[in-house]
Design a protein around this motif. Structure first.
Motif, PDB file in Angstrom:
ATOM      1  N   SER A 131       0.832  -1.201   0.000  1.00  0.00           N
ATOM      2  CA  SER A 131       0.000   0.000   0.000  1.00  0.00           C
ATOM      3  C   SER A 131       0.868   1.252   0.000  1.00  0.00           C
ATOM      4  CB  SER A 131      -0.929   0.019   1.218  1.00  0.00           C
ATOM      5  OG  SER A 131      -0.177   0.116   2.418  1.00  0.00           O
ATOM      6  N   ILE A 132       0.328   2.299  -0.599  1.00  0.00           N
ATOM      7  CA  ILE A 132       0.915   3.640  -0.553  1.00  0.00           C
ATOM      8  C   ILE A 132      -0.169   4.563  -0.020  1.00  0.00           C
ATOM      9  CG2 ILE A 132       2.017   5.506  -1.817  1.00  0.00           C
ATOM     10  CD1 ILE A 132       2.816   3.531  -3.959  1.00  0.00           C
ATOM     11  N   ASP A 133       0.072   5.178   1.107  1.00  0.00           N
ATOM     12  CA  ASP A 133      -0.867   6.109   1.718  1.00  0.00           C
ATOM     13  C   ASP A 133      -0.180   7.451   1.934  1.00  0.00           C
ATOM     14  OD1 ASP A 133      -3.058   4.220   2.097  1.00  0.00           O
ATOM     15  OD2 ASP A 133      -1.764   3.300   3.605  1.00  0.00           O
ATOM     16  N   ASN A 134      -1.004   8.486   2.083  1.00  0.00           N
ATOM     17  CA  ASN A 134      -0.505   9.807   2.431  1.00  0.00           C
ATOM     18  C   ASN A 134      -1.046  10.157   3.812  1.00  0.00           C
ATOM     19  OD1 ASN A 134       0.806  10.910  -0.238  1.00  0.00           O
ATOM     20  ND2 ASN A 134      -1.095   9.915  -0.855  1.00  0.00           N
ATOM     21  N   VAL A 135      -0.179  10.072   4.813  1.00  0.00           N
ATOM     22  CA  VAL A 135      -0.583  10.204   6.207  1.00  0.00           C
ATOM     23  C   VAL A 135      -0.174  11.569   6.738  1.00  0.00           C
ATOM     24  CG1 VAL A 135      -0.365   7.726   6.542  1.00  0.00           C
ATOM     25  CG2 VAL A 135       1.573   9.205   7.079  1.00  0.00           C
ATOM     26  N   ALA A 136      -0.707  11.921   7.895  1.00  0.00           N
ATOM     27  CA  ALA A 136      -0.397  13.216   8.503  1.00  0.00           C
ATOM     28  C   ALA A 136       1.094  13.321   8.805  1.00  0.00           C
ATOM     29  CB  ALA A 136      -1.207  13.412   9.772  1.00  0.00           C
ATOM     30  N   GLU A 137       1.685  14.421   8.419  1.00  0.00           N
ATOM     31  CA  GLU A 137       3.103  14.652   8.702  1.00  0.00           C
ATOM     32  C   GLU A 137       3.350  14.731  10.211  1.00  0.00           C
ATOM     33  OE1 GLU A 137       6.654  17.714   7.260  1.00  0.00           O
ATOM     34  OE2 GLU A 137       4.557  18.340   7.161  1.00  0.00           O
ATOM     35  N   ASN A 138       2.423  15.342  10.919  1.00  0.00           N
ATOM     36  CA  ASN A 138       2.502  15.454  12.375  1.00  0.00           C
ATOM     37  C   ASN A 138       1.075  15.557  12.889  1.00  0.00           C
ATOM     38  OD1 ASN A 138       2.768  16.217  15.062  1.00  0.00           O
ATOM     39  ND2 ASN A 138       4.508  17.557  14.699  1.00  0.00           N
ATOM     40  N   SER A 139       0.540  14.465  13.445  1.00  0.00           N
ATOM     41  CA  SER A 139      -0.849  14.463  13.887  1.00  0.00           C
ATOM     42  C   SER A 139      -1.088  15.367  15.086  1.00  0.00           C
ATOM     43  CB  SER A 139      -1.298  13.035  14.214  1.00  0.00           C
ATOM     44  OG  SER A 139      -0.467  12.454  15.206  1.00  0.00           O
ATOM     45  N   ALA A 140      -0.038  15.808  15.763  1.00  0.00           N
ATOM     46  CA  ALA A 140      -0.216  16.770  16.848  1.00  0.00           C
ATOM     47  C   ALA A 140      -0.491  18.166  16.298  1.00  0.00           C
ATOM     48  CB  ALA A 140       1.014  16.803  17.753  1.00  0.00           C
ATOM     49  N   ARG A 141       0.058  18.480  15.121  1.00  0.00           N
ATOM     50  CA  ARG A 141      -0.227  19.770  14.485  1.00  0.00           C
ATOM     51  C   ARG A 141      -1.536  19.740  13.713  1.00  0.00           C
ATOM     52  NH1 ARG A 141       5.759  21.345  12.058  1.00  0.00           N
ATOM     53  NH2 ARG A 141       6.848  21.368  14.075  1.00  0.00           N
ATOM     54  N   ASN A 142      -1.808  18.624  13.032  1.00  0.00           N
ATOM     55  CA  ASN A 142      -3.073  18.477  12.325  1.00  0.00           C
ATOM     56  C   ASN A 142      -3.317  16.994  12.081  1.00  0.00           C
ATOM     57  OD1 ASN A 142      -5.424  18.828  10.921  1.00  0.00           O
ATOM     58  ND2 ASN A 142      -4.450  19.532   9.038  1.00  0.00           N
ATOM     59  N   ALA A 143      -4.209  16.415  12.865  1.00  0.00           N
ATOM     60  CA  ALA A 143      -4.503  14.995  12.724  1.00  0.00           C
ATOM     61  C   ALA A 143      -5.327  14.696  11.478  1.00  0.00           C
ATOM     62  CB  ALA A 143      -5.250  14.488  13.969  1.00  0.00           C
ATOM     63  N   LEU A 144      -5.945  15.744  10.870  1.00  0.00           N
ATOM     64  CA  LEU A 144      -6.797  15.558   9.701  1.00  0.00           C
ATOM     65  C   LEU A 144      -6.121  16.056   8.427  1.00  0.00           C
ATOM     66  CD1 LEU A 144     -10.255  16.596  11.187  1.00  0.00           C
ATOM     67  CD2 LEU A 144      -9.214  14.335  11.083  1.00  0.00           C
ATOM     68  N   ALA A 145      -4.800  16.073   8.403  1.00  0.00           N
ATOM     69  CA  ALA A 145      -4.087  16.503   7.203  1.00  0.00           C
ATOM     70  C   ALA A 145      -4.491  15.628   6.015  1.00  0.00           C
ATOM     71  CB  ALA A 145      -2.580  16.417   7.431  1.00  0.00           C
ATOM     72  N   ASP A 146      -4.750  16.267   4.865  1.00  0.00           N
ATOM     73  CA  ASP A 146      -5.141  15.528   3.666  1.00  0.00           C
ATOM     74  C   ASP A 146      -4.517  16.189   2.442  1.00  0.00           C
ATOM     75  OD1 ASP A 146      -6.621  17.821   3.294  1.00  0.00           O
ATOM     76  OD2 ASP A 146      -8.571  16.863   3.504  1.00  0.00           O
ATOM     77  N   LEU A 147      -4.904  15.721   1.256  1.00  0.00           N
ATOM     78  CA  LEU A 147      -4.273  16.195   0.034  1.00  0.00           C
ATOM     79  C   LEU A 147      -4.672  17.621  -0.312  1.00  0.00           C
ATOM     80  CD1 LEU A 147      -4.508  13.018  -2.237  1.00  0.00           C
ATOM     81  CD2 LEU A 147      -2.781  13.651  -0.549  1.00  0.00           C
ATOM     82  N   VAL A 148      -5.808  18.098   0.183  1.00  0.00           N
ATOM     83  CA  VAL A 148      -6.236  19.472  -0.094  1.00  0.00           C
ATOM     84  C   VAL A 148      -5.463  20.458   0.767  1.00  0.00           C
ATOM     85  CG1 VAL A 148      -8.174  21.086  -0.005  1.00  0.00           C
ATOM     86  CG2 VAL A 148      -8.525  18.761  -0.868  1.00  0.00           C
ATOM     87  N   ALA A 149      -5.404  20.219   2.070  1.00  0.00           N
ATOM     88  CA  ALA A 149      -4.705  21.130   2.984  1.00  0.00           C
ATOM     89  C   ALA A 149      -3.201  20.913   2.988  1.00  0.00           C
ATOM     90  CB  ALA A 149      -5.257  20.960   4.400  1.00  0.00           C
TER      91      ALA A 149
END
Length: 540
Positions: A125-143
């Motif tokens: 699998s290849i996923d795009n996960v939050a770089e730092n969930s403490a700064r933004n747990a809902l990080a996604d491809l738009v933001a």
């Protein structure tokens, strides 16, 4: 973590090998049947009123996502394969020079090697996960603020179910790699679970075990445990058994010493009914084999009484739960499921040892630079600018406290409670899901807590149209053992609605809206965002 030239070469080779493997699987097969291959392309337009997720200076942007993709499926006798890949190009109207591209992939294959239950499998699998969930747990491809994470599993599994024995086992090679090298690991994992069936006449047993052996550059860690019960069926309601438990860890981690425990127990199984068993055992701990770090929150293991219950009144209802002790103290495991015609409910509680994950956070100070010095106005300020940012005209005003992500190099304990239920009526489905995870770093005793709640309803408006609405609440608490002024507590509230319509057999349209509110005791992390989007997916 220090990246060497060898690490870079390995990552590039891994990416090329992954692509080559997919192409090979799609091209060749040991079976005569053809693959079912479905190319597709999707175009998504999203309007967001706060693309930078700023607490004050909100920026409107039209975000375009163009995503060609392909799905390939193969089924033949004892072999199955499913591969789904998507390339995503993201464009922004507020900054015409800003563009990103991403890869997403899910691949799985399994082939039976022996009719008795032995099979080989592989997943990637290849996923795009939050770089730092403490700064933004809902990080996604738009933001933005995501990193690419690749995960590979390959190995053997064995499953047998009969009236006398029920057995499942697996041994797998694992390889995880992240774009920022946090969470990288390589090694193998395995588990086994075997228990006697209903037709057992003289001896009953229930045995489980697992092993995890991984390395991360300069660190290695091994963990294993086993829980074995063997008893004699007397023909009466009370049946004696022997219980053996062993658990240990090794490696060159930052933990002060190896953690483990071993015990031998004698117990009685009370067969209350044909569908209900209750186990009680007294367990003597091997004090010479028990090793516990010299920290305040862990007590030396002592002799204890363990218990277990197994209740399965029907094929639709099952309850399994047990209490025992591990090197960190009291331990619990539980699972419950109940299915009715329209109602489906599951509840699980699990305690698992983890190593080299992406959930190790440390306190750090970041520089704060501002264009203006108006008291109380931080809309023109930036926190922690990188070396490429032009600071001309900015003034340094001090430091902001932040929770940074670091590579985990100690064992952690994850206690997770999951509950989900759904009510399916003729055209409407109601659902409720809750989850709570407490992550304890065993070396220092720091606790992080993750809580999640989702309430939703889905309605089939017509044969081709579905309307869905939901509310989600997330609460994350980082290092609650810190002083009140230093701990970070985040709340996320998400209201969402979605209209999905199948325009024809190959064209699907999705229209959606979302409101997101994030509040934190660290004011620089607060923001509100509203989104409206439309997505068209065309299959060929």
């Amino acid at each position: 973590m220090v990246l060497t030239v060898t690490d870079t070469i390995i990552r590039r080779l891994f990416n090329k090998i992954s692509v080559l493997a997919v192409c090979t699987v799609l091209t060749f097969s040991s079976y005569a049947e053809t693959w079912t291959i479905t190319p597709r392309v999707s175009v998504e337009e999203v309007v967001t009123d706060n693309v930078e997720l700023s607490p004050n200076d909100e920026t409107i942007s039209f975000v375009t996502l163009i995503s060609p993709g392909i799905n390939a499926q193969y089924v033949s006798g004892g072999a199955i394969a499913n591969i789904d890949y998507e390339f995503i190009q993201v464009l922004y109207s507020h900054d015409l020079g800003a563009r990103d591209n991403f890869n997403q992939m899910e691949a799985f294959g399994r082939i039976e090697l022996w009719p008795e239950g032995l099979a080989a499998f592989a997943s990637y699998s290849i996923d795009n996960v939050a770089e730092n969930s403490a700064r933004n747990a809902l990080a996604d491809l738009v933001a933005g603020n995501t990193v690419q994470f690749q995960r590979l599993r390959a190995g053997l599994d064995y499953n047998v179910t009969s009236s006398t024995v029920i057995t499942s086992a697996q041994l797998a090679y694992l390889y995880d790699t992240a774009q920022d090298a946090i969470g990288d690991r390589e090694g193998y994992s395995g588990f086994f679970n075997t228990r006697s069936g209903s037709a057992a006449r003289n001896v009953f047993w229930d045995a489980t075990g697992q092993i995890l052996d991984t390395s991360n550059n300069r660190r290695t860690g091994q963990y294993w445990n086993m829980d074995i019960n063997i008893g004699w069926i007397t023909g009466y309601k009370l049946n004696p058994f022997i219980r053996y438990y062993d658990e240990d860890t090794e490696g060159n981690l930052l933990d002060t010493q190896i953690q483990g425990t071993s015990s031998l127990g004698f117990g009685i199984r009370w067969q209350v009914t044909n569908s209900l068993d209750i186990d009680v055992a007294w367990n003597k701990v091997d004090e010479e084999d028990a090793n516990v770090p010299d920290v305040d929150f862990l007590d030396p293991p002592e002799d204890y009484v363990s218990g277990a219950i197994n209740w399965q009144p029907s094929a639709r209802t099952a309850l399994r739960a047990k209490y025992f002790q591990r090197f960190y103290g009291d331990a619990y495991q539980a699972s419950f499921r109940h299915r009715m015609r329209k109602l489906n409910t599951t509840l699980t509680y699990n305690e698992a040892i983890e190593l080299f994950d992406r959930y190790n956070f440390v306190e750090q100070d970041l520089e704060v630079w501002c264009l203006g010095l108006t008291p109380g106005d931080f809309s023109s300020c930036i926190v922690g600018p990188d070396e490429s940012f032009d600071l001309t005209g900015y003034t340094f005003i001090g430091f902001a406290n932040d929770v940074g992500l670091r590579q985990s190099e100690t064992y952690s304990l994850n206690r997770t409670l999951n509950f989900s239920t759904s009510l399916s009526l003729k055209r409407t489905t109601y659902r409720l899901g809750m989850r709570k995870t407490k992550r304890t770093e065993l070396e220092f005793g720091d606790d992080d807590i993750y809580e999640y709640l989702n309430v939703g309803v889905s309605r089939e408006v017509s044969r081709n149209v579905t309307l869905d609405g939901s509310f989600s609440f997330i609460r994350n608490e980082f290092d609650r053992d810190f002083d009140e002024a230093e701990e970070q507590i985040d709340h996320y509230r998400i209201w969402a609605a979605e209209w999905v319509e199948e325009l024809n057999s190959t064209l699907t349209m999705t229209i959606y809206g979302q409101h997101l509110n994030r509040s934190s005791n660290r004011f620089l992390l607060n923001y509100d965002e509203n989104r409206i989007g439309i997505k068209l997916v065309k299959e060929f």
